[in-house]
Design a protein around this motif. Sequence first.
Motif, PDB file in Angstrom:
ATOM      1  N   HIS A 118      -5.085   1.351   7.733  1.00 19.98           N
ATOM      2  CA  HIS A 118      -3.873   1.214   6.395  1.00 19.98           C
ATOM      3  C   HIS A 118      -3.487  -0.088   6.361  1.00 19.98           C
ATOM      4  CE1 HIS A 118      -0.296   2.487   4.259  1.00 19.98           C
ATOM      5  NE2 HIS A 118       0.412   1.521   5.073  1.00 19.98           N
ATOM      6  N   HIS A 122      -3.985  -2.799   2.994  1.00 17.27           N
ATOM      7  CA  HIS A 122      -2.703  -3.664   2.034  1.00 17.27           C
ATOM      8  C   HIS A 122      -3.415  -4.839   1.717  1.00 17.27           C
ATOM      9  CE1 HIS A 122       0.732  -1.406   1.754  1.00 17.27           C
ATOM     10  NE2 HIS A 122       0.795  -1.055   3.300  1.00 17.27           N
ATOM     11  N   SER A 155       7.104  -3.237   5.094  1.00 19.44           N
ATOM     12  CA  SER A 155       7.463  -2.102   4.076  1.00 19.44           C
ATOM     13  C   SER A 155       8.527  -1.163   5.270  1.00 19.44           C
ATOM     14  CB  SER A 155       6.179  -1.211   4.151  1.00 19.44           C
ATOM     15  OG  SER A 155       5.729  -0.449   5.220  1.00 19.44           O
ATOM     16  N   HIS A 158       6.131  -0.706   8.420  1.00 23.90           N
ATOM     17  CA  HIS A 158       5.516  -1.651   9.483  1.00 23.90           C
ATOM     18  C   HIS A 158       5.977  -3.294   8.818  1.00 23.90           C
ATOM     19  CE1 HIS A 158       2.844  -1.672   5.648  1.00 23.90           C
ATOM     20  NE2 HIS A 158       2.565  -0.588   5.778  1.00 23.90           N
ATOM     21  N   ASP A 327       2.394   1.774  -0.552  1.00 22.00           N
ATOM     22  CA  ASP A 327       1.329   2.475  -0.310  1.00 22.00           C
ATOM     23  C   ASP A 327       0.513   3.104  -1.199  1.00 22.00           C
ATOM     24  OD1 ASP A 327       2.074   1.665   2.232  1.00 22.00           O
ATOM     25  OD2 ASP A 327       2.821   3.476   2.937  1.00 22.00           O
TER      26      ASP A 327
HETATM   27 ZN   LIG Z   1       2.016   0.437   4.161  1.00 21.79          ZN
END
Ligand SMILES: [Zn+2]
Lengths: 364, 211
Positions: A118, A122, A155, A158, A327
């Motif tokens: 993930h 980004h 975010s 994270h 996301d």
């Molecule tokens: Zn994210």
Amino acid sequence: MTIMNRTDPLVLGIETSCDETGIGIVRGTTLLSNTIASSMDEHARYGGVVPEIAARAHLDELVPAINAAIAEAGIRLHDLDAIAVTCGPGLSGALMVGVGAAKALAVALDKPIYAVNHLVGHVGADLLHRSIPTSRTDTSDAVPLEYPTIALLVSGGHTSLLLVRDLVSDVELLGETIDDAAGEAFDKVARLLSLPYPGGPQIDRVAADGNPKAIRFPRGLSQPKDMAAHRYDFSFSGLKTSVARFVEQRQDAGEPVPTADVAASFREAVVDILLTKALAACADYGVPRLLLGGGVIANQRLRQIATERTDAAGIALRIPPLSLCTDNGAMIAALGAQLIMAGSEPSTLEFGADSTLPVDQIQV
Amino acid sequence: MLLAIDTSAGTSVAVVDLTRGVIAERGEADTMRHAEIVGPFILECLREADIAPAALSGVVGGMGPGPFTGLRVGIASARVFALGAGKPLVPVISHDAIAYGHYRRGHSGPLVVVTDARRREIYWSAYSQADAVGLPVRVGVPGLAKPAELDDPTWLHALWPRIDAATVAAGDLGLVAELSFAHHRPFAANAPLYLRSPDVTLSNGPKRVSR
Ligand SMILES: [Zn+2]
């Protein structure tokens, strides 16, 4: 299995690591659809993402989101060259919905599957071409992502600082939050100030009338003693506690809480520590490029200060458009397409959801 | 032929046919590996049955009842496989498959099916018999209960034979779907049977940090 187009692969990406059900479709580096269904409203009354509510929403939204994405992209599922899916890091129950669905889709269509990280996704978002630049710093149509680059991903789930030497083969974690994510800190401070969820936009709104220098809130892990072990790590729990203590002191004294000043000063502390550490990484590693990603990048002040400080330091700043910062499935599809174009073999069907997948595991 | 997927207990996948019965089946009782094994199981069953997704007539999804996290993996897989293959989704209540299997192996008369709901609770369904075509007749809704509630002699089905099942066979799930289709019986709703609200507590505002 069908022969894969490795020069301009048509990839569908599935992202379910937190509260957004994201389905993206790309052809090589061209964005064809970025469909997002968010369960954010359902979490509002709880003041934060409730994992079980997020996972239930993913199950409800997956099929409608896939249908919407293929309609927008103007493709049929059988046209796809591959499926890409987020297998971590993220909320385990939420990730599992996407992983199960992606495998089923890959088998149903007899297409290869790419299980991807993930956080690296980004960064991959910045590679997508769009027909219309969406901001001054949105340079991705003109300039391809150059390596190495420092990436700051912020975010509600994270807060990570990465050194990206190559998107598909060499990503190093320089630092991350040791307690709350920056987005969580915004949510918690918003609650302290009796502002609704999600906190980021609310703090931004209220802070517009405040003085960012009114209160000097602490910058976590910035003391000389922290610099050895936590040079690029972040900590926001002390900051949050400090804001809480300030608010309580005013309330106990029967004085009004200067909400605008608290919001502005808190936001300044977060922005300052994020960018100070990111620019330190650029300087330490001699990397004149900084990429921002994650939902907190929506914060006006963060974008403004990032522009000022990178300009002053001669660092090229890249910020994907906001719809690709939060996301989304397009970034997962984009990373999958990059892996395919770089010649990576598909993942085997046995992978699982890994809530703590390390960032150097770009593909599982 | 139907592909059937159930993750309400462990993970089970099968390919079935009304006349040929269970053609291929894979099962794993482990309740922690749904996401890992559901994909390989689907692929292995299709290969063993030597059938392409496009040749299936539908995809059967076990709707539970089942603990949330695992249950969702199978339903997501079934729904998205059906979408990918362009076939209808056939929702079936997982307990019906357990009861059907039990009747098929010779049980007759009333039956209570019980599965683990975690957190010291159980899921239950009550069946009066198998009907003329072999389908179980459910007379008590899938419900959630404390174990003691079913042991209470005043409970409606207290004296009925009870089976505690740790697994659901996707082969039986698929055959329930085949028989229901062949005999024009309704399918279940396409909705997961969690039978429990998400556990969340509304907080009473921020906690004090200073004394
Ligand atoms: Zn994210």
